[in-house]
Write an enzyme that holds these catalytic residues in place. Structure first.
Site, PDB file in Angstrom:
ATOM      1  N   LYS A  94     -14.671   2.155  14.521  1.00  0.00           N
ATOM      2  CA  LYS A  94     -13.425   1.402  14.774  1.00  0.00           C
ATOM      3  C   LYS A  94     -12.941   1.606  16.202  1.00  0.00           C
ATOM      4  CE  LYS A  94     -11.971   1.339  10.076  1.00  0.00           C
ATOM      5  NZ  LYS A  94     -11.159   1.869   9.006  1.00  0.00           N
ATOM      6  N   LYS A 106       8.990 -17.723  -9.054  1.00  0.00           N
ATOM      7  CA  LYS A 106       8.424 -16.540  -9.712  1.00  0.00           C
ATOM      8  C   LYS A 106       7.324 -16.976 -10.695  1.00  0.00           C
ATOM      9  CE  LYS A 106       9.718 -12.608 -12.500  1.00  0.00           C
ATOM     10  NZ  LYS A 106      10.703 -12.050 -13.391  1.00  0.00           N
ATOM     11  N   PHE A 152      -5.091   4.331  14.179  1.00  0.00           N
ATOM     12  CA  PHE A 152      -5.223   5.326  13.117  1.00  0.00           C
ATOM     13  C   PHE A 152      -6.269   4.820  12.136  1.00  0.00           C
ATOM     14  CE2 PHE A 152      -1.883   8.678  13.123  1.00  0.00           C
ATOM     15  CZ  PHE A 152      -1.378   8.413  14.379  1.00  0.00           C
ATOM     16  N   ASN A 173       0.853  -1.200   0.000  1.00  0.00           N
ATOM     17  CA  ASN A 173       0.000   0.000   0.000  1.00  0.00           C
ATOM     18  C   ASN A 173       0.887   1.248   0.000  1.00  0.00           C
ATOM     19  OD1 ASN A 173       0.454   0.898   2.864  1.00  0.00           O
ATOM     20  ND2 ASN A 173      -0.394  -1.153   3.251  1.00  0.00           N
ATOM     21  N   ASP A 229      -5.040  -5.849   5.019  1.00  0.00           N
ATOM     22  CA  ASP A 229      -6.168  -6.626   5.566  1.00  0.00           C
ATOM     23  C   ASP A 229      -6.164  -8.051   5.017  1.00  0.00           C
ATOM     24  OD1 ASP A 229      -7.179  -4.588   7.147  1.00  0.00           O
ATOM     25  OD2 ASP A 229      -8.143  -3.640   5.419  1.00  0.00           O
TER      26      ASP A 229
HETATM   27  O1  C5P Z   1      -9.813  -1.302  10.182  1.00  0.00           O
HETATM   28  P1  C5P Z   1      -8.683  -0.456   9.733  1.00  0.00           P
HETATM   29  O2  C5P Z   1      -7.615  -1.213   9.009  1.00  0.00           O
HETATM   30  O3  C5P Z   1      -9.061   0.774   8.996  1.00  0.00           O
HETATM   31  O4  C5P Z   1      -8.064   0.060  11.117  1.00  0.00           O
HETATM   32  C1  C5P Z   1      -6.956   0.849  11.156  1.00  0.00           C
HETATM   33  C2  C5P Z   1      -6.209   0.653  12.455  1.00  0.00           C
HETATM   34  O5  C5P Z   1      -6.114  -0.744  12.742  1.00  0.00           O
HETATM   35  C3  C5P Z   1      -4.781   1.156  12.380  1.00  0.00           C
HETATM   36  O6  C5P Z   1      -4.388   1.599  13.664  1.00  0.00           O
HETATM   37  C4  C5P Z   1      -4.032  -0.089  11.944  1.00  0.00           C
HETATM   38  O7  C5P Z   1      -2.667  -0.012  12.311  1.00  0.00           O
HETATM   39  C5  C5P Z   1      -4.764  -1.192  12.683  1.00  0.00           C
HETATM   40  N1  C5P Z   1      -4.765  -2.477  11.980  1.00  0.00           N
HETATM   41  C6  C5P Z   1      -4.207  -3.584  12.582  1.00  0.00           C
HETATM   42  N2  C5P Z   1      -4.208  -4.788  11.934  1.00  0.00           N
HETATM   43  C7  C5P Z   1      -4.768  -4.941  10.737  1.00  0.00           C
HETATM   44  C8  C5P Z   1      -5.357  -3.826  10.108  1.00  0.00           C
HETATM   45  C9  C5P Z   1      -5.326  -2.603  10.755  1.00  0.00           C
HETATM   46  O8  C5P Z   1      -3.695  -3.458  13.700  1.00  0.00           O
HETATM   47  N3  C5P Z   1      -4.758  -6.106  10.148  1.00  0.00           N
END
Ligand code: C5P
Length: 432
Positions: A362, A312, A348, A236, A302
Protein backbone atom coordinates in the site's frame (compact mmCIF):
# COMPACT_ATOMS: atom_id res chain seq x y z
CA UNK A 1 12.12 6.69 9.70
CA UNK A 2 13.80 9.98 9.17
CA UNK A 3 13.64 10.88 12.82
CA UNK A 4 14.81 8.21 15.18
CA UNK A 5 14.04 10.47 18.14
CA UNK A 6 12.71 8.57 21.09
CA UNK A 7 9.03 8.16 21.68
CA UNK A 8 7.57 10.57 24.20
CA UNK A 9 5.56 7.80 25.78
CA UNK A 10 3.17 9.12 28.37
CA UNK A 11 3.96 6.22 30.63
CA UNK A 12 7.55 5.92 29.53
CA UNK A 13 10.34 8.12 30.73
CA UNK A 14 12.21 10.85 28.98
CA UNK A 15 15.85 10.18 28.14
CA UNK A 16 16.89 13.42 29.83
CA UNK A 17 14.72 12.47 32.77
CA UNK A 18 16.87 9.40 33.33
CA UNK A 19 20.14 11.24 33.11
CA UNK A 20 19.53 13.08 36.37
CA UNK A 21 21.16 16.20 34.89
CA UNK A 22 19.60 19.60 34.87
CA UNK A 23 22.68 21.47 33.68
CA UNK A 24 22.00 21.30 29.96
CA UNK A 25 18.39 22.38 30.10
CA UNK A 26 17.33 25.31 28.06
CA UNK A 27 16.03 27.52 30.87
CA UNK A 28 12.28 27.74 31.30
CA UNK A 29 12.48 31.48 30.88
CA UNK A 30 9.20 33.33 30.36
CA UNK A 31 7.27 30.23 31.40
CA UNK A 32 4.69 30.47 34.13
CA UNK A 33 4.19 27.22 35.99
CA UNK A 34 1.40 26.69 38.41
CA UNK A 35 2.64 24.07 40.86
CA UNK A 36 -0.18 22.21 42.59
CA UNK A 37 0.83 20.49 45.80
CA UNK A 38 -1.54 17.88 47.22
CA UNK A 39 -1.59 16.38 50.70
CA UNK A 40 0.70 13.37 50.65
CA UNK A 41 3.99 12.82 52.43
CA UNK A 42 5.84 13.52 49.15
CA UNK A 43 4.65 17.13 49.54
CA UNK A 44 7.89 17.75 51.44
CA UNK A 45 9.68 17.33 48.08
CA UNK A 46 7.63 20.18 46.61
CA UNK A 47 10.15 22.65 48.06
CA UNK A 48 13.03 21.09 46.10
CA UNK A 49 10.86 20.83 43.01
CA UNK A 50 9.74 24.46 43.20
CA UNK A 51 13.34 25.52 43.68
CA UNK A 52 14.58 23.45 40.70
CA UNK A 53 11.87 24.87 38.44
CA UNK A 54 12.67 28.40 39.54
CA UNK A 55 16.39 27.83 38.92
CA UNK A 56 15.50 26.56 35.44
CA UNK A 57 14.01 30.01 34.83
CA UNK A 58 10.30 29.45 35.42
CA UNK A 59 8.00 31.82 37.28
CA UNK A 60 6.52 29.35 39.78
CA UNK A 61 3.25 29.91 41.62
CA UNK A 62 2.15 27.35 44.19
CA UNK A 63 -1.40 26.32 44.93
CA UNK A 64 -1.63 23.83 47.75
CA UNK A 65 -4.56 21.81 49.04
CA UNK A 66 -5.51 22.31 52.71
CA UNK A 67 -4.15 18.81 53.45
CA UNK A 68 -0.78 19.66 51.90
CA UNK A 69 -0.31 22.21 54.69
CA UNK A 70 -0.02 19.26 57.09
CA UNK A 71 3.23 18.32 55.36
CA UNK A 72 4.78 21.56 54.12
CA UNK A 73 4.23 25.19 55.04
CA UNK A 74 2.82 27.91 52.83
CA UNK A 75 5.64 30.16 54.05
CA UNK A 76 8.35 27.76 52.77
CA UNK A 77 6.79 27.59 49.32
CA UNK A 78 6.19 31.35 49.20
CA UNK A 79 9.82 32.01 50.12
CA UNK A 80 11.27 29.48 47.67
CA UNK A 81 9.16 30.56 44.71
CA UNK A 82 9.26 34.29 45.64
CA UNK A 83 5.53 34.32 44.92
CA UNK A 84 2.68 34.08 47.42
CA UNK A 85 1.61 30.43 47.73
CA UNK A 86 -2.18 30.06 47.64
CA UNK A 87 -4.42 27.67 49.52
CA UNK A 88 -7.72 29.20 50.58
CA UNK A 89 -10.55 28.92 48.09
CA UNK A 90 -12.58 31.67 49.68
CA UNK A 91 -9.83 33.95 50.96
CA UNK A 92 -9.87 37.75 50.90
CA UNK A 93 -8.62 39.51 47.79
CA UNK A 94 -7.89 43.19 47.20
CA UNK A 95 -8.75 42.76 43.54
CA UNK A 96 -12.32 42.32 42.24
CA UNK A 97 -10.92 39.57 40.00
CA UNK A 98 -9.15 37.06 42.26
CA UNK A 99 -5.44 36.74 41.56
CA UNK A 100 -5.54 32.96 41.30
CA UNK A 101 -8.10 33.04 38.48
CA UNK A 102 -5.78 35.36 36.55
CA UNK A 103 -2.99 32.93 37.32
CA UNK A 104 -5.02 29.94 36.10
CA UNK A 105 -5.52 31.76 32.81
CA UNK A 106 -1.94 32.80 32.23
CA UNK A 107 -0.21 29.56 33.30
CA UNK A 108 1.77 27.87 30.50
CA UNK A 109 1.56 24.63 32.40
CA UNK A 110 -0.02 23.25 35.54
CA UNK A 111 2.11 20.69 37.32
CA UNK A 112 0.58 18.72 40.18
CA UNK A 113 3.32 17.13 42.26
CA UNK A 114 2.65 15.24 44.35
CA UNK A 115 -0.75 14.22 42.98
CA UNK A 116 -2.64 12.10 45.49
CA UNK A 117 -5.28 9.47 44.63
CA UNK A 118 -7.82 12.03 45.90
CA UNK A 119 -6.79 14.86 43.57
CA UNK A 120 -6.49 12.45 40.62
CA UNK A 121 -9.99 11.15 41.35
CA UNK A 122 -11.40 14.68 41.59
CA UNK A 123 -9.86 15.80 38.31
CA UNK A 124 -10.99 12.66 36.48
CA UNK A 125 -14.54 13.30 37.62
CA UNK A 126 -14.74 17.08 37.39
CA UNK A 127 -14.97 17.69 41.13
CA UNK A 128 -13.58 21.05 42.20
CA UNK A 129 -14.05 21.50 45.93
CA UNK A 130 -10.78 23.27 46.73
CA UNK A 131 -8.65 25.99 45.19
CA UNK A 132 -6.31 23.66 43.28
CA UNK A 133 -8.97 21.57 41.54
CA UNK A 134 -11.04 24.69 40.84
CA UNK A 135 -8.06 26.38 39.22
CA UNK A 136 -7.33 23.37 37.02
CA UNK A 137 -10.89 23.44 35.76
CA UNK A 138 -10.78 27.22 35.32
CA UNK A 139 -7.69 26.95 33.11
CA UNK A 140 -7.05 25.64 29.61
CA UNK A 141 -3.35 25.01 30.23
CA UNK A 142 -1.74 21.60 29.88
CA UNK A 143 -1.69 19.64 33.13
CA UNK A 144 1.13 17.32 34.14
CA UNK A 145 0.51 14.99 37.02
CA UNK A 146 3.15 13.27 39.14
CA UNK A 147 1.29 10.69 41.22
CA UNK A 148 2.72 9.74 44.61
CA UNK A 149 1.04 7.29 46.92
CA UNK A 150 1.15 3.91 48.61
CA UNK A 151 1.56 1.11 45.97
CA UNK A 152 -1.75 -0.52 46.94
CA UNK A 153 -3.56 2.78 46.51
CA UNK A 154 -1.93 3.28 43.13
CA UNK A 155 -2.84 -0.23 42.00
CA UNK A 156 -6.48 0.16 43.09
CA UNK A 157 -8.81 -0.10 40.07
CA UNK A 158 -10.40 3.26 40.92
CA UNK A 159 -7.03 5.03 40.86
CA UNK A 160 -5.99 3.21 37.69
CA UNK A 161 -9.29 4.08 35.99
CA UNK A 162 -8.96 7.72 37.01
CA UNK A 163 -5.39 7.89 35.70
CA UNK A 164 -6.48 6.28 32.46
CA UNK A 165 -9.34 8.78 32.13
CA UNK A 166 -6.92 11.68 32.54
CA UNK A 167 -4.29 10.15 30.24
CA UNK A 168 -6.84 9.92 27.48
CA UNK A 169 -7.80 13.55 27.78
CA UNK A 170 -6.12 16.05 25.55
CA UNK A 171 -4.81 18.21 28.40
CA UNK A 172 -3.22 15.72 30.77
CA UNK A 173 0.18 14.00 30.85
CA UNK A 174 1.12 11.56 33.58
CA UNK A 175 4.70 11.55 34.89
CA UNK A 176 4.92 7.93 36.00
CA UNK A 177 5.74 7.16 39.60
CA UNK A 178 8.83 5.11 40.36
CA UNK A 179 9.33 1.74 41.98
CA UNK A 180 10.91 1.78 45.44
CA UNK A 181 10.30 2.05 49.15
CA UNK A 182 7.57 4.56 49.96
CA UNK A 183 7.22 6.54 53.19
CA UNK A 184 5.07 3.93 54.96
CA UNK A 185 7.75 1.29 54.39
CA UNK A 186 5.96 -0.60 51.62
CA UNK A 187 7.89 -1.41 48.49
CA UNK A 188 6.32 -1.06 45.07
CA UNK A 189 5.35 1.45 42.44
CA UNK A 190 4.07 4.72 43.87
CA UNK A 191 7.14 6.76 44.74
CA UNK A 192 6.91 10.19 43.16
CA UNK A 193 9.26 10.59 40.18
CA UNK A 194 12.50 12.34 41.15
CA UNK A 195 12.73 16.11 41.03
CA UNK A 196 15.16 15.80 38.08
CA UNK A 197 12.72 13.56 36.17
CA UNK A 198 9.83 15.92 36.78
CA UNK A 199 11.76 19.02 35.71
CA UNK A 200 12.98 17.14 32.61
CA UNK A 201 9.45 16.08 31.70
CA UNK A 202 8.17 19.64 32.20
CA UNK A 203 10.97 21.05 30.05
CA UNK A 204 10.36 18.44 27.33
CA UNK A 205 6.66 19.29 27.33
CA UNK A 206 7.15 23.06 27.25
CA UNK A 207 9.92 22.92 24.67
CA UNK A 208 8.10 20.47 22.38
CA UNK A 209 5.34 23.04 22.29
CA UNK A 210 5.66 24.95 19.05
CA UNK A 211 7.89 22.56 17.12
CA UNK A 212 5.22 22.30 14.40
CA UNK A 213 4.17 25.94 14.46
CA UNK A 214 3.54 27.18 10.93
CA UNK A 215 2.71 23.71 9.58
CA UNK A 216 -0.79 22.95 8.40
CA UNK A 217 -1.69 19.32 8.90
CA UNK A 218 -4.95 17.62 8.01
CA UNK A 219 -5.97 14.47 9.89
CA UNK A 220 -8.89 12.19 9.07
CA UNK A 221 -10.49 10.15 11.83
CA UNK A 222 -13.21 7.59 12.40
CA UNK A 223 -15.07 5.23 10.14
CA UNK A 224 -17.25 6.43 7.30
CA UNK A 225 -20.93 5.46 7.19
CA UNK A 226 -22.45 4.58 3.84
CA UNK A 227 -26.26 4.90 3.78
CA UNK A 228 -28.55 2.18 2.52
CA UNK A 229 -31.81 4.00 3.21
CA UNK A 230 -32.77 7.06 5.33
CA UNK A 231 -32.19 5.18 8.61
CA UNK A 232 -29.57 2.51 7.90
CA UNK A 233 -25.95 2.53 6.96
CA UNK A 234 -22.99 0.20 6.42
CA UNK A 235 -20.17 1.15 8.78
CA UNK A 236 -17.06 -0.17 10.46
CA UNK A 237 -15.64 -0.46 13.97
CA UNK A 238 -13.26 2.50 13.88
CA UNK A 239 -13.73 4.70 16.98
CA UNK A 240 -11.74 7.67 15.68
CA UNK A 241 -9.50 7.60 18.80
CA UNK A 242 -6.22 7.25 16.88
CA UNK A 243 -7.00 10.16 14.56
CA UNK A 244 -8.21 12.38 17.39
CA UNK A 245 -5.07 11.55 19.43
CA UNK A 246 -2.98 12.44 16.37
CA UNK A 247 -4.79 15.74 15.86
CA UNK A 248 -4.41 16.58 19.58
CA UNK A 249 -0.69 15.79 19.53
CA UNK A 250 -0.14 17.91 16.41
CA UNK A 251 -2.10 20.82 17.88
CA UNK A 252 -0.08 20.48 21.09
CA UNK A 253 3.04 21.15 19.02
CA UNK A 254 1.59 24.24 17.44
CA UNK A 255 0.47 22.84 14.07
CA UNK A 256 -2.58 24.33 12.44
CA UNK A 257 -4.81 21.27 12.46
CA UNK A 258 -7.85 20.43 10.36
CA UNK A 259 -9.56 17.32 11.69
CA UNK A 260 -11.94 15.71 9.22
CA UNK A 261 -13.82 13.29 11.39
CA UNK A 262 -16.87 11.07 11.41
CA UNK A 263 -16.92 11.53 15.20
CA UNK A 264 -17.93 14.88 16.71
CA UNK A 265 -15.36 16.33 19.14
CA UNK A 266 -15.02 19.79 20.67
CA UNK A 267 -11.55 21.15 20.16
CA UNK A 268 -9.87 24.50 19.78
CA UNK A 269 -8.70 23.54 16.26
CA UNK A 270 -10.90 23.19 13.18
CA UNK A 271 -13.08 20.07 13.19
CA UNK A 272 -15.14 19.19 10.10
CA UNK A 273 -17.61 16.39 10.68
CA UNK A 274 -18.41 14.16 7.72
CA UNK A 275 -20.36 10.97 7.26
CA UNK A 276 -19.60 9.21 4.00
CA UNK A 277 -16.42 8.50 2.06
CA UNK A 278 -17.71 10.90 -0.57
CA UNK A 279 -18.13 13.72 2.00
CA UNK A 280 -14.64 13.02 3.34
CA UNK A 281 -13.17 13.05 -0.16
CA UNK A 282 -14.79 16.40 -0.93
CA UNK A 283 -13.41 18.08 2.21
CA UNK A 284 -9.96 16.49 2.03
CA UNK A 285 -9.51 17.36 -1.64
CA UNK A 286 -10.59 20.95 -1.15
CA UNK A 287 -8.23 21.50 1.83
CA UNK A 288 -5.26 19.46 0.62
CA UNK A 289 -3.59 22.14 -1.45
CA UNK A 290 -2.78 24.37 1.54
CA UNK A 291 -1.67 21.45 3.73
CA UNK A 292 1.92 20.48 4.45
CA UNK A 293 0.88 16.98 5.47
CA UNK A 294 -2.12 14.69 5.46
CA UNK A 295 -2.50 11.91 8.01
CA UNK A 296 -5.26 9.53 6.89
CA UNK A 297 -6.13 7.49 9.96
CA UNK A 298 -9.79 7.19 8.91
CA UNK A 299 -11.22 3.80 8.03
CA UNK A 300 -12.85 4.81 4.78
CA UNK A 301 -15.45 2.38 3.44
CA UNK A 302 -14.19 0.74 0.27
CA UNK A 303 -17.75 0.28 -1.03
CA UNK A 304 -21.06 2.13 -0.85
CA UNK A 305 -24.57 1.05 -1.78
CA UNK A 306 -25.11 1.44 -5.51
CA UNK A 307 -28.60 2.75 -4.86
CA UNK A 308 -29.74 4.43 -1.63
CA UNK A 309 -33.46 3.83 -1.04
CA UNK A 310 -35.50 7.02 -0.65
CA UNK A 311 -37.70 5.40 1.96
CA UNK A 312 -36.97 2.99 4.77
CA UNK A 313 -36.70 -0.51 3.33
CA UNK A 314 -39.64 -2.53 4.71
CA UNK A 315 -39.04 -6.01 6.06
CA UNK A 316 -42.35 -7.09 4.53
CA UNK A 317 -41.15 -6.50 0.99
CA UNK A 318 -39.27 -9.80 0.69
CA UNK A 319 -37.64 -12.62 2.68
CA UNK A 320 -34.13 -11.66 1.53
CA UNK A 321 -32.53 -8.33 1.02
CA UNK A 322 -29.95 -8.11 -1.74
CA UNK A 323 -27.87 -4.96 -1.88
CA UNK A 324 -25.51 -4.01 -4.63
CA UNK A 325 -22.34 -2.11 -3.85
CA UNK A 326 -20.03 0.01 -5.88
CA UNK A 327 -16.45 1.01 -5.17
CA UNK A 328 -15.65 4.23 -3.33
CA UNK A 329 -12.75 6.35 -4.51
CA UNK A 330 -9.51 5.73 -2.60
CA UNK A 331 -8.88 9.25 -1.27
CA UNK A 332 -5.24 8.88 -0.30
CA UNK A 333 -4.46 7.02 -3.52
CA UNK A 334 -5.86 9.91 -5.57
CA UNK A 335 -3.88 12.45 -3.55
CA UNK A 336 -0.74 10.32 -3.86
CA UNK A 337 -0.93 10.95 -7.59
CA UNK A 338 -1.14 14.73 -7.33
CA UNK A 339 0.82 15.59 -4.22
CA UNK A 340 3.62 18.11 -4.50
CA UNK A 341 7.16 17.10 -3.45
CA UNK A 342 6.84 19.38 -0.40
CA UNK A 343 3.74 17.58 0.89
CA UNK A 344 3.82 14.54 3.16
CA UNK A 345 1.25 11.74 2.97
CA UNK A 346 0.84 9.33 5.86
CA UNK A 347 -1.52 6.39 5.55
CA UNK A 348 -2.70 3.77 7.99
CA UNK A 349 -3.20 0.09 7.26
CA UNK A 350 -5.37 -2.09 9.47
CA UNK A 351 -4.59 -5.65 8.42
CA UNK A 352 -5.81 -9.06 9.49
CA UNK A 353 -3.18 -11.05 7.56
CA UNK A 354 0.25 -10.56 6.06
CA UNK A 355 0.60 -7.26 7.89
CA UNK A 356 4.02 -6.24 6.62
CA UNK A 357 3.53 -7.35 3.02
CA UNK A 358 0.16 -5.69 2.64
CA UNK A 359 1.29 -2.48 4.31
CA UNK A 360 4.46 -2.29 2.21
CA UNK A 361 2.44 -2.77 -0.98
CA UNK A 362 0.00 0.00 0.00
CA UNK A 363 2.86 2.34 0.84
CA UNK A 364 4.22 1.92 -2.68
CA UNK A 365 0.97 1.68 -4.62
CA UNK A 366 -0.50 4.80 -3.02
CA UNK A 367 2.76 6.79 -3.24
CA UNK A 368 2.85 7.44 0.52
CA UNK A 369 5.77 8.77 2.53
CA UNK A 370 4.93 6.59 5.49
CA UNK A 371 2.41 3.94 6.48
CA UNK A 372 1.40 2.94 9.99
CA UNK A 373 0.32 -0.70 10.10
CA UNK A 374 -1.53 -2.52 12.82
CA UNK A 375 -2.65 -6.10 13.16
CA UNK A 376 -6.38 -6.04 13.92
CA UNK A 377 -6.43 -9.68 15.00
CA UNK A 378 -4.53 -8.90 18.23
CA UNK A 379 -7.16 -8.77 21.00
CA UNK A 380 -7.74 -5.58 23.05
CA UNK A 381 -5.82 -3.18 20.85
CA UNK A 382 -6.65 -1.20 17.75
CA UNK A 383 -10.34 -0.65 16.95
CA UNK A 384 -12.15 1.03 19.83
CA UNK A 385 -9.27 0.53 22.26
CA UNK A 386 -7.23 3.30 23.90
CA UNK A 387 -4.05 1.38 23.06
CA UNK A 388 -2.43 0.26 19.87
CA UNK A 389 0.75 -1.46 18.69
CA UNK A 390 1.99 -0.53 15.24
CA UNK A 391 4.75 -0.97 12.73
CA UNK A 392 5.84 2.17 10.90
CA UNK A 393 7.18 1.74 7.40
CA UNK A 394 8.88 4.62 5.60
CA UNK A 395 9.15 5.16 1.85
CA UNK A 396 12.92 5.23 2.46
CA UNK A 397 12.79 1.53 3.46
CA UNK A 398 12.90 2.21 7.20
CA UNK A 399 10.88 0.18 9.65
CA UNK A 400 10.09 0.70 13.30
CA UNK A 401 8.02 -1.35 15.73
CA UNK A 402 6.08 0.41 18.46
CA UNK A 403 4.98 -1.96 21.21
CA UNK A 404 1.57 -1.66 22.82
CA UNK A 405 1.09 1.85 24.24
CA UNK A 406 -1.66 4.49 24.51
CA UNK A 407 -2.74 5.92 21.17
CA UNK A 408 -1.70 9.36 22.35
CA UNK A 409 1.85 8.07 22.93
CA UNK A 410 1.89 6.59 19.42
CA UNK A 411 0.65 9.94 18.11
CA UNK A 412 3.47 11.78 19.91
CA UNK A 413 5.98 9.46 18.32
CA UNK A 414 4.46 9.96 14.88
CA UNK A 415 4.77 13.72 15.47
CA UNK A 416 8.48 13.24 16.21
CA UNK A 417 8.84 11.34 12.94
CA UNK A 418 6.86 13.95 11.02
CA UNK A 419 9.04 16.74 12.43
CA UNK A 420 12.10 14.86 11.16
CA UNK A 421 10.50 14.47 7.73
CA UNK A 422 9.82 18.21 7.52
CA UNK A 423 13.42 18.96 8.46
CA UNK A 424 14.68 16.59 5.74
CA UNK A 425 12.34 18.08 3.16
CA UNK A 426 13.55 21.56 4.00
CA UNK A 427 17.17 20.46 3.69
CA UNK A 428 16.40 19.14 0.20
CA UNK A 429 14.58 22.29 -0.92
CA UNK A 430 16.98 24.56 -2.80
CA UNK A 431 17.31 28.05 -1.35
CA UNK A 432 16.24 30.57 -3.99
O1 C5P B 1 -6.33 0.07 1.16
P1 C5P B 1 -6.68 0.37 2.56
O2 C5P B 1 -8.10 0.81 2.75
O3 C5P B 1 -6.31 -0.67 3.55
O4 C5P B 1 -5.74 1.62 2.90
C1 C5P B 1 -5.77 2.25 4.10
C2 C5P B 1 -5.35 3.69 3.97
O5 C5P B 1 -6.00 4.27 2.83
C3 C5P B 1 -5.78 4.53 5.15
O6 C5P B 1 -4.84 5.57 5.34
C4 C5P B 1 -7.13 5.05 4.70
O7 C5P B 1 -7.47 6.24 5.39
C5 C5P B 1 -6.92 5.28 3.22
N1 C5P B 1 -8.13 5.10 2.41
C6 C5P B 1 -8.61 6.15 1.66
N2 C5P B 1 -9.73 5.99 0.90
C7 C5P B 1 -10.37 4.82 0.83
C8 C5P B 1 -9.89 3.73 1.58
C9 C5P B 1 -8.77 3.91 2.37
O8 C5P B 1 -8.01 7.23 1.70
N3 C5P B 1 -11.44 4.70 0.08
Amino acid sequence: MKNKGQSKSLRGKDKKANSGELDNFVPLENKTILLGVAGGIAAYKACDLASALRRAGADVHVVMTPNAKEFVTQLSLTTITRNQAHCEQFGQSDNWRPEHIELAKKADLILIAPATADVIGKLANGICDDLLTTMVIASQAKVMIAPAMNPTMLAHPATQNNLETLENRFRYDIIPPEFGEVACGDIGSGKMASVESIVAAVAARLLAHGTLTGRQVMVTAGGTREPIDPVRFIGNRSSGKMGIAMADALAGRGAEVILVSTVQVNRSYQVIVVETAHDMQEVVESEFDTCDALVMTAAVADFRALRVANHKIKKTESEDLVLEFTKNPDIIDLLGRVKRPDQILIGFAAESEELLNNAAQKLKRKNLDMIVANDITVPDIGFGSDDNAVIILGADGSRENLQRMPKRAIAEHLCDVLEGMFIELEAKTPVV
